[in-house]
Write a protein that holds these residues in place. Sequence first.
Motif, PDB file in Angstrom:
ATOM      1  N   LEU A 148       0.766  -1.217  -0.573  1.00 30.38           N
ATOM      2  CA  LEU A 148       0.205   0.382  -0.285  1.00 30.38           C
ATOM      3  C   LEU A 148       1.340   1.429   0.457  1.00 30.38           C
ATOM      4  CD1 LEU A 148      -2.451  -0.996   2.444  1.00 30.38           C
ATOM      5  CD2 LEU A 148      -3.292  -0.927   0.296  1.00 30.38           C
ATOM      6  N   ILE A 149       1.747   1.289   0.857  1.00 35.26           N
ATOM      7  CA  ILE A 149       3.007   2.343   0.789  1.00 35.26           C
ATOM      8  C   ILE A 149       3.588   2.495  -0.356  1.00 35.26           C
ATOM      9  CG2 ILE A 149       4.988   2.937   1.826  1.00 35.26           C
ATOM     10  CD1 ILE A 149       4.403   2.134   4.558  1.00 35.26           C
ATOM     11  N   ASN A 150       3.805   1.218  -0.879  1.00 38.28           N
ATOM     12  CA  ASN A 150       4.772   1.852  -2.401  1.00 38.28           C
ATOM     13  C   ASN A 150       3.088   1.870  -3.399  1.00 38.28           C
ATOM     14  OD1 ASN A 150       7.081   1.086  -4.068  1.00 38.28           O
ATOM     15  ND2 ASN A 150       5.949  -0.722  -4.585  1.00 38.28           N
ATOM     16  N   THR A 151       2.123   1.726  -3.443  1.00 37.00           N
ATOM     17  CA  THR A 151       1.171   2.027  -4.574  1.00 37.00           C
ATOM     18  C   THR A 151       0.506   3.504  -4.393  1.00 37.00           C
ATOM     19  OG1 THR A 151       0.782  -0.086  -4.383  1.00 37.00           O
ATOM     20  CG2 THR A 151      -0.839   1.398  -5.028  1.00 37.00           C
ATOM     21  N   TYR A 152       1.077   3.828  -2.770  1.00 33.52           N
ATOM     22  CA  TYR A 152      -0.839   5.265  -3.033  1.00 33.52           C
ATOM     23  C   TYR A 152       0.164   5.897  -2.161  1.00 33.52           C
ATOM     24  CZ  TYR A 152      -5.024   2.048  -3.814  1.00 33.52           C
ATOM     25  OH  TYR A 152      -5.205   0.990  -4.388  1.00 33.52           O
ATOM     26  N   LEU A 153       1.261   5.625  -2.102  1.00 30.08           N
ATOM     27  CA  LEU A 153       2.372   6.849  -1.679  1.00 30.08           C
ATOM     28  C   LEU A 153       3.941   7.069  -2.098  1.00 30.08           C
ATOM     29  CD1 LEU A 153       1.829   6.241   2.869  1.00 30.08           C
ATOM     30  CD2 LEU A 153       1.349   8.204   1.012  1.00 30.08           C
ATOM     31  N   MET A 154       3.935   6.056  -2.793  1.00 34.60           N
ATOM     32  CA  MET A 154       4.916   5.774  -4.272  1.00 34.60           C
ATOM     33  C   MET A 154       6.243   6.007  -3.639  1.00 34.60           C
ATOM     34  SD  MET A 154       4.288   9.358  -6.450  1.00 34.60           S
ATOM     35  CE  MET A 154       3.727  10.237  -4.869  1.00 34.60           C
ATOM     36  N   GLY A 155       6.145   5.069  -2.129  1.00 33.43           N
ATOM     37  CA  GLY A 155       7.351   4.880  -1.970  1.00 33.43           C
ATOM     38  C   GLY A 155       7.644   5.166  -0.372  1.00 33.43           C
ATOM     39  N   TRP A 156       6.347   6.794  -0.383  1.00 37.04           N
ATOM     40  CA  TRP A 156       7.041   7.946   1.368  1.00 37.04           C
ATOM     41  C   TRP A 156       6.481   6.907   2.379  1.00 37.04           C
ATOM     42  CZ3 TRP A 156       6.370  13.136  -0.146  1.00 37.04           C
ATOM     43  CH2 TRP A 156       7.549  13.988  -2.211  1.00 37.04           C
ATOM     44  N   VAL A 157       8.076   6.867   3.240  1.00 36.19           N
ATOM     45  CA  VAL A 157       7.072   5.961   4.186  1.00 36.19           C
ATOM     46  C   VAL A 157       6.869   7.235   4.916  1.00 36.19           C
ATOM     47  CG1 VAL A 157       7.688   4.673   7.221  1.00 36.19           C
ATOM     48  CG2 VAL A 157       8.772   4.249   4.959  1.00 36.19           C
ATOM     49  N   ARG A 158       5.303   7.613   5.868  1.00 40.40           N
ATOM     50  CA  ARG A 158       4.927   8.575   6.642  1.00 40.40           C
ATOM     51  C   ARG A 158       4.170   8.491   7.870  1.00 40.40           C
ATOM     52  NH1 ARG A 158       3.281  13.697   3.118  1.00 40.40           N
ATOM     53  NH2 ARG A 158       4.593  13.102   1.110  1.00 40.40           N
ATOM     54  N   GLY A 159       4.555   8.163   8.791  1.00 42.16           N
ATOM     55  CA  GLY A 159       4.277   8.236   9.933  1.00 42.16           C
ATOM     56  C   GLY A 159       2.993   8.394  10.252  1.00 42.16           C
ATOM     57  N   TYR A 160       1.854   9.207   9.738  1.00 38.04           N
ATOM     58  CA  TYR A 160       0.959   9.259  10.189  1.00 38.04           C
ATOM     59  C   TYR A 160      -0.388   7.607   9.312  1.00 38.04           C
ATOM     60  CZ  TYR A 160       0.582  11.011   5.672  1.00 38.04           C
ATOM     61  OH  TYR A 160       1.075  12.301   4.271  1.00 38.04           O
ATOM     62  N   PHE A 161       0.680   7.227   8.217  1.00 40.49           N
ATOM     63  CA  PHE A 161       0.385   6.381   7.623  1.00 40.49           C
ATOM     64  C   PHE A 161      -0.380   4.951   8.596  1.00 40.49           C
ATOM     65  CE2 PHE A 161       0.384   2.222   5.386  1.00 40.49           C
ATOM     66  CZ  PHE A 161      -0.939   2.227   4.434  1.00 40.49           C
ATOM     67  N   PHE A 162       0.958   4.934   9.001  1.00 35.07           N
ATOM     68  CA  PHE A 162       1.070   3.107  10.250  1.00 35.07           C
ATOM     69  C   PHE A 162       0.360   3.584  11.220  1.00 35.07           C
ATOM     70  CE2 PHE A 162       5.097   3.237   8.679  1.00 35.07           C
ATOM     71  CZ  PHE A 162       4.922   1.897   8.154  1.00 35.07           C
ATOM     72  N   ALA A 163       0.059   4.763  11.716  1.00 37.51           N
ATOM     73  CA  ALA A 163      -0.769   5.924  12.727  1.00 37.51           C
ATOM     74  C   ALA A 163      -2.315   4.991  12.862  1.00 37.51           C
ATOM     75  CB  ALA A 163      -0.642   6.821  13.105  1.00 37.51           C
ATOM     76  N   GLY A 164      -2.735   6.346  11.687  1.00 41.18           N
ATOM     77  CA  GLY A 164      -4.391   5.103  10.568  1.00 41.18           C
ATOM     78  C   GLY A 164      -4.491   4.237  10.322  1.00 41.18           C
ATOM     79  N   PHE A 165      -3.148   3.604   9.940  1.00 38.12           N
ATOM     80  CA  PHE A 165      -3.453   1.520   9.837  1.00 38.12           C
ATOM     81  C   PHE A 165      -3.925   1.345  10.968  1.00 38.12           C
ATOM     82  CE2 PHE A 165      -2.555  -2.514   9.240  1.00 38.12           C
ATOM     83  CZ  PHE A 165      -2.842  -3.180   7.661  1.00 38.12           C
ATOM     84  N   PHE A 166      -2.768   1.595  12.664  1.00 39.08           N
ATOM     85  CA  PHE A 166      -2.978   0.405  13.598  1.00 39.08           C
ATOM     86  C   PHE A 166      -4.636   1.109  14.243  1.00 39.08           C
ATOM     87  CE2 PHE A 166       1.411  -0.388  12.258  1.00 39.08           C
ATOM     88  CZ  PHE A 166       1.170  -1.930  12.435  1.00 39.08           C
ATOM     89  N   THR A 167      -4.793   2.573  13.961  1.00 38.45           N
ATOM     90  CA  THR A 167      -5.901   3.073  14.530  1.00 38.45           C
ATOM     91  C   THR A 167      -7.298   1.580  14.279  1.00 38.45           C
ATOM     92  OG1 THR A 167      -5.223   4.838  15.387  1.00 38.45           O
ATOM     93  CG2 THR A 167      -6.926   4.970  15.014  1.00 38.45           C
TER      94      THR A 167
END
Length: 142
Positions: A60-79
């Motif tokens: 998902l990170i690679n497809t939708y964020l073009m490989g940019w790792v952002r902390g809020y992605f993980f926070a949203g996912f785990f939330t």
Amino acid sequence: MLEKEMDLMVLIFSFFSGFIQGMIFDVYRRIRRALNPGKIETALGDIIFWIFATLLIFALINTYLMGWVRGYFFAGFFTGFIIYLKTLSRFFIRLLIKLEKGLGLIARLPKRLIRKIRGVKAFKLTLKGIKNIRRILKKIKK
């Protein structure tokens, strides 16, 4: 699109991705319960599941964020994952149990039909006749 709007969209997307991962986790738990594996098999299954979950997150990170790792992605996912487990998981598991029972009834239907066919007198007579023919043929071969 403005960067803040994009960040908000990614956060919402990651939240719902966590929700979906929670549903997949419930399906895995039902399968594990049905198979009733031992401790080692359970541990291996859990490890494989979480490897799958990790690969899904990075896809998902690679497809939708073009490989940019952002902390809020993980926070949203785990939330999203945790909120799903705490709120809707029990309802989804009940739905899965009803589906399992329904599929079990459907799977048993052919067996029930065969039993009913065997109960018909004409079928019993035909079956008895075939057994008698086999018995006679065995005697002739001797």
